[in-house]
Scaffold this active site. Sequence first.
Site, PDB file in Angstrom:
ATOM      1  N   LYS A  98      36.232  37.522  29.030  1.00  0.00           N
ATOM      2  CA  LYS A  98      35.447  37.940  30.195  1.00  0.00           C
ATOM      3  C   LYS A  98      35.616  39.434  30.447  1.00  0.00           C
ATOM      4  O   LYS A  98      36.732  39.921  30.595  1.00  0.00           O
ATOM      5  CB  LYS A  98      35.896  37.168  31.434  1.00  0.00           C
ATOM      6  CG  LYS A  98      35.190  37.618  32.722  1.00  0.00           C
ATOM      7  CD  LYS A  98      35.856  37.049  33.945  1.00  0.00           C
ATOM      8  CE  LYS A  98      35.312  37.622  35.241  1.00  0.00           C
ATOM      9  NZ  LYS A  98      35.559  39.072  35.402  1.00  0.00           N
ATOM     10  N   LEU A 135      38.493  33.788  37.199  1.00  0.00           N
ATOM     11  CA  LEU A 135      39.023  35.143  37.171  1.00  0.00           C
ATOM     12  C   LEU A 135      38.213  35.956  38.169  1.00  0.00           C
ATOM     13  O   LEU A 135      36.988  35.824  38.246  1.00  0.00           O
ATOM     14  CB  LEU A 135      38.898  35.762  35.769  1.00  0.00           C
ATOM     15  CG  LEU A 135      39.768  35.159  34.662  1.00  0.00           C
ATOM     16  CD1 LEU A 135      39.492  35.862  33.329  1.00  0.00           C
ATOM     17  CD2 LEU A 135      41.250  35.237  35.006  1.00  0.00           C
ATOM     18  N   ASP A 136      38.897  36.787  38.953  1.00  0.00           N
ATOM     19  CA  ASP A 136      38.198  37.641  39.908  1.00  0.00           C
ATOM     20  C   ASP A 136      37.166  38.508  39.191  1.00  0.00           C
ATOM     21  O   ASP A 136      37.245  38.732  37.986  1.00  0.00           O
ATOM     22  CB  ASP A 136      39.187  38.553  40.631  1.00  0.00           C
ATOM     23  CG  ASP A 136      40.178  37.772  41.486  1.00  0.00           C
ATOM     24  OD1 ASP A 136      39.844  36.640  41.876  1.00  0.00           O
ATOM     25  OD2 ASP A 136      41.275  38.295  41.736  1.00  0.00           O
ATOM     26  N   MET A 137      36.243  39.036  39.960  1.00  0.00           N
ATOM     27  CA  MET A 137      35.173  39.848  39.384  1.00  0.00           C
ATOM     28  C   MET A 137      35.728  41.022  38.577  1.00  0.00           C
ATOM     29  O   MET A 137      35.218  41.361  37.510  1.00  0.00           O
ATOM     30  CB  MET A 137      34.240  40.352  40.489  1.00  0.00           C
ATOM     31  CG  MET A 137      32.999  41.055  39.974  1.00  0.00           C
ATOM     32  SD  MET A 137      31.822  41.389  41.298  1.00  0.00           S
ATOM     33  CE  MET A 137      30.389  41.928  40.356  1.00  0.00           C
ATOM     34  N   THR A 161      38.788  41.172  37.299  1.00  0.00           N
ATOM     35  CA  THR A 161      39.787  40.752  36.325  1.00  0.00           C
ATOM     36  C   THR A 161      39.096  40.443  35.005  1.00  0.00           C
ATOM     37  O   THR A 161      38.015  39.856  34.983  1.00  0.00           O
ATOM     38  CB  THR A 161      40.552  39.516  36.819  1.00  0.00           C
ATOM     39  OG1 THR A 161      41.189  39.830  38.055  1.00  0.00           O
ATOM     40  CG2 THR A 161      41.611  39.086  35.818  1.00  0.00           C
TER      41      THR A 161
END
Length: 304
Positions: free
Chosen positions: A131, A165-167, A169
């Site tokens: 990601k 996962l955070d934006m 991260t």
Amino acid sequence: MEPPKKSGPRHRPRSGAQKPGDGRARTGPRSPRPAPGKPRPAAPHAANPHPARAAASAGGKAEPQRIAKLLARAGVASRREIERMIAEGRIALNGEAVATPATLLASLHGVTVDGVPVNQPAPTRLFLFHKPSGFLTTERDPKGRPTIYDKLPADLPRVMPIGRLDMTTEGLLLLTTDGEFKRQMELPATGVPRTYRARAFGEVSQNQLEDLFEGIEIDGIRYGQIEANLERRTGRNQWIEMTLTEGKNREVRRVLEHLGLQVNRLIRTSYGPFHLGELASGAVEEVRQHDLILFRKSLKGTKG
């Protein structure tokens, strides 16, 4: 600072292996992790219309089970999403809307989703996705921000992320076609370790990081055992590796901020025995069925 280089195996831990991020040898104690085998790059996927936002095939089992569980197991959606779909009248049995997600069925014969018949399920599949930063881990965003589904290849089957996962991260995100497998992996009791590398601004000592091994409570929230190692410093920035098993919301960031650090980059490098390695940003790779089966047998609470 230049982005850290990625190296090392994708699926199995190896003593002394280099880490994605700086090409340096691993330092500090490491906790043992199960190794399901030695996965190889997957064969090309069968072409499908972009299934991340399309109905998926499904099927049933011999023993009666809740329809929500059967549909999740088939990869239609997560149980929570299926409950919403039932409330919206989108799921029917023999032409009549299903009234409750607790409906018991021995199979999904006669079940439709948005009017489309549900077919026999395919075997569970698992994919590794690198990601990039700047993408939300969700199917769609009301504000129109980019999501991982805008980045995924069009030839993937319908997949669901395991955890989030955070934006901002980046790194390893597991994707699966099986809603029940997703749910099992996300349960804290399953105890699957996740490893992150954080670049943070500020001062912290190795002793402070080692204290996290006993767990820590922040604003009334208890975070369990965390293995943390200070890798290297560059000015007032430092790279810290952290391994945890609970994966609570924004856990790494909150713990480091509690220690007085400002996280300016966060990369997940592994999830269980599956490693980011040299997988390019935005790329996807499938885990071999043999390795997936072995891994599932190793999970806590998994029968046979």
